[in-house]
Design a protein around this motif. Sequence first.
Motif, PDB file in Angstrom:
ATOM      1  N   ASP A 188      12.990  -8.247 -37.118  1.00 19.36           N
ATOM      2  CA  ASP A 188      13.134  -9.120 -38.294  1.00 19.36           C
ATOM      3  C   ASP A 188      13.391  -8.308 -39.565  1.00 19.36           C
ATOM      4  O   ASP A 188      14.197  -8.690 -40.409  1.00 19.36           O
ATOM      5  CB  ASP A 188      11.865  -9.976 -38.470  1.00 19.36           C
ATOM      6  N   LYS A 192      16.511  -8.590 -42.031  1.00 21.44           N
ATOM      7  CA  LYS A 192      16.267  -8.973 -43.418  1.00 21.44           C
ATOM      8  C   LYS A 192      16.875  -7.968 -44.397  1.00 21.44           C
ATOM      9  O   LYS A 192      17.441  -8.332 -45.419  1.00 21.44           O
ATOM     10  CB  LYS A 192      14.757  -9.101 -43.635  1.00 21.44           C
ATOM     11  N   HIS A 193      16.724  -6.676 -44.082  1.00 18.09           N
ATOM     12  CA  HIS A 193      17.198  -5.627 -45.006  1.00 18.09           C
ATOM     13  C   HIS A 193      18.585  -5.107 -44.639  1.00 18.09           C
ATOM     14  O   HIS A 193      19.062  -4.159 -45.241  1.00 18.09           O
ATOM     15  CB  HIS A 193      16.171  -4.498 -45.075  1.00 18.09           C
TER      16      HIS A 193
END
Length: 197
Positions: A188, A192-193
């Motif tokens: 995740d 996300k990044h």
Amino acid sequence: MDNAKRRIGIFGGTFDPIHVGHLVAAVNARAEARLDELLLVVSNSPWQKEGSRAITPAEMRFLLVEDAVRGVEGLRASDMEIQRGGSSYTIDTVIELTGSDPSIEVVLVVGADAAAGLSTWHRYSELSKMVDLVVVNRPGAFVEPSSLAEWKVTFVEVPSLAVSSTEIRQRSADGRPLDFLVSRHTIDFIAKHQLYR
Ligand code: ATP
Ligand code: MG
């Protein structure tokens, strides 16, 4: 008088990102080498890798290591090389640890690939006199035991897992699954990044 020294292991790495190979090696090295604690030391600036590829910011790599070892007995994420800043040299980390507590005995834990390169490390001759060495097997890597003659070395057999951070980054770039190679949280976080595009 308690003259039993605390045995503290250091398992250094770029951990970009941490994966199951690191974790299985770490828990088994800790158990076999009877370490009171094994620190996963996240390198700030891995000087041997600089310039060859983009490296994820150290704080992000550290967050993932911290999350991965949360609740695992005897393993701890260490950001001491990040706090120190600059190039990360293991000898400085050992000096910092023993300087803060002279009753500590430091054990350096490395995979076989890293062990094969120890003679290129900063002030390695001095380092070899300061620590005991634990070498864990790694698929595709071999270290000639005679090349470690100056070290007080123990070989620890761990389950062989042919996984590397390089492979994880490549899989991520290709959109192939990362499941069970890294944690759900890491998957995740990567998404996300937008890491490893
Ligand atoms: P990269 O592919 O970016 O070099 P890596 O998977 O080799 O990443 P590092 O952070 O370079 O990971 O390695 C940190 C330490 O973990 C080294 O001592 C390395 O030998 C060890 N290590 C990494 N992966 C494994 C594995 N699958 N089995 C045993 N040891 C490992
Ligand atoms: Mg590596």
